[in-house]
Write a protein that holds these residues in place. Sequence first.
Motif, PDB file in Angstrom:
ATOM      1  N   THR A  11       0.815  -1.223   0.000  1.00  0.00           N
ATOM      2  CA  THR A  11       0.000   0.000   0.000  1.00  0.00           C
ATOM      3  C   THR A  11       0.845   1.268   0.000  1.00  0.00           C
ATOM      4  O   THR A  11       0.383   2.313  -0.430  1.00  0.00           O
ATOM      5  CB  THR A  11      -0.956   0.033   1.209  1.00  0.00           C
ATOM      6  OG1 THR A  11      -0.171  -0.154   2.393  1.00  0.00           O
ATOM      7  CG2 THR A  11      -2.012  -1.045   1.111  1.00  0.00           C
ATOM      8  N   ASN A  12       2.089   1.171   0.455  1.00  0.00           N
ATOM      9  CA  ASN A  12       2.936   2.367   0.531  1.00  0.00           C
ATOM     10  C   ASN A  12       3.738   2.610  -0.739  1.00  0.00           C
ATOM     11  O   ASN A  12       4.559   3.516  -0.787  1.00  0.00           O
ATOM     12  CB  ASN A  12       3.885   2.256   1.728  1.00  0.00           C
ATOM     13  CG  ASN A  12       4.863   1.102   1.581  1.00  0.00           C
ATOM     14  OD1 ASN A  12       4.582   0.114   0.900  1.00  0.00           O
ATOM     15  ND2 ASN A  12       6.014   1.218   2.222  1.00  0.00           N
ATOM     16  N   LYS A  13       3.521   1.789  -1.774  1.00  0.00           N
ATOM     17  CA  LYS A  13       4.273   1.951  -3.018  1.00  0.00           C
ATOM     18  C   LYS A  13       3.318   2.085  -4.201  1.00  0.00           C
ATOM     19  O   LYS A  13       2.304   1.422  -4.260  1.00  0.00           O
ATOM     20  CB  LYS A  13       5.198   0.749  -3.245  1.00  0.00           C
ATOM     21  CG  LYS A  13       6.297   0.626  -2.223  1.00  0.00           C
ATOM     22  CD  LYS A  13       7.208  -0.527  -2.563  1.00  0.00           C
ATOM     23  CE  LYS A  13       8.347  -0.626  -1.578  1.00  0.00           C
ATOM     24  NZ  LYS A  13       9.291  -1.677  -1.973  1.00  0.00           N
ATOM     25  N   LYS A  14       3.692   2.931  -5.145  1.00  0.00           N
ATOM     26  CA  LYS A  14       2.891   3.120  -6.357  1.00  0.00           C
ATOM     27  C   LYS A  14       3.635   2.531  -7.547  1.00  0.00           C
ATOM     28  O   LYS A  14       3.867   3.193  -8.553  1.00  0.00           O
ATOM     29  CB  LYS A  14       2.571   4.598  -6.559  1.00  0.00           C
ATOM     30  CG  LYS A  14       1.677   5.158  -5.469  1.00  0.00           C
ATOM     31  CD  LYS A  14       1.178   6.529  -5.817  1.00  0.00           C
ATOM     32  CE  LYS A  14       0.315   7.116  -4.742  1.00  0.00           C
ATOM     33  NZ  LYS A  14      -1.005   6.580  -4.664  1.00  0.00           N
ATOM     34  N   TYR A 100       9.608   3.094  -5.497  1.00  0.00           N
ATOM     35  CA  TYR A 100       8.290   3.380  -4.949  1.00  0.00           C
ATOM     36  C   TYR A 100       7.297   3.830  -6.012  1.00  0.00           C
ATOM     37  O   TYR A 100       6.106   3.808  -5.800  1.00  0.00           O
ATOM     38  CB  TYR A 100       8.397   4.461  -3.862  1.00  0.00           C
ATOM     39  CG  TYR A 100       9.083   3.924  -2.634  1.00  0.00           C
ATOM     40  CD1 TYR A 100       8.355   3.288  -1.634  1.00  0.00           C
ATOM     41  CD2 TYR A 100      10.454   4.032  -2.489  1.00  0.00           C
ATOM     42  CE1 TYR A 100       8.974   2.772  -0.516  1.00  0.00           C
ATOM     43  CE2 TYR A 100      11.092   3.520  -1.378  1.00  0.00           C
ATOM     44  CZ  TYR A 100      10.345   2.892  -0.392  1.00  0.00           C
ATOM     45  OH  TYR A 100      10.966   2.366   0.699  1.00  0.00           O
TER      46      TYR A 100
END
Length: 120
Positions: A11-14, A100
């Motif tokens: 969830t913390n990476k795009k 990220y």
Amino acid sequence: MESVPFTHCPTNKKNCVSTIDLTSYHRIEPLPVSGEVADAKARIHQTLKQFDHVEIKEEGTHYVHAVFTSKWMKFKDDLELYIDESTHLLHFKSGSRLGYYDFKVNRKRVERFKSLFNNG
């Protein structure tokens, strides 16, 4: 739905998209498939052959794991595909191993895969 053999995107990476994620950034729609699993697998192989710098690393009856290597920096991205026989859907997870943010490379790859698969 049968259990897909891959996890959610971090969830913390795009730098990842998948059909099992619910967040708008990570979510991508599965692809309807018809016919036998073996036919879908053959079309997956046929579609992957239209990409450069890809290698199939692992394969099961309903599962394919391919690795894409970027031309310049040799970054590796994982594409996992799962054929859900009960719902007649092809599920995807495509993610970068490093960083990220991927400038939507993984989303574009899956969209191109879907287009080529449907037109194959």
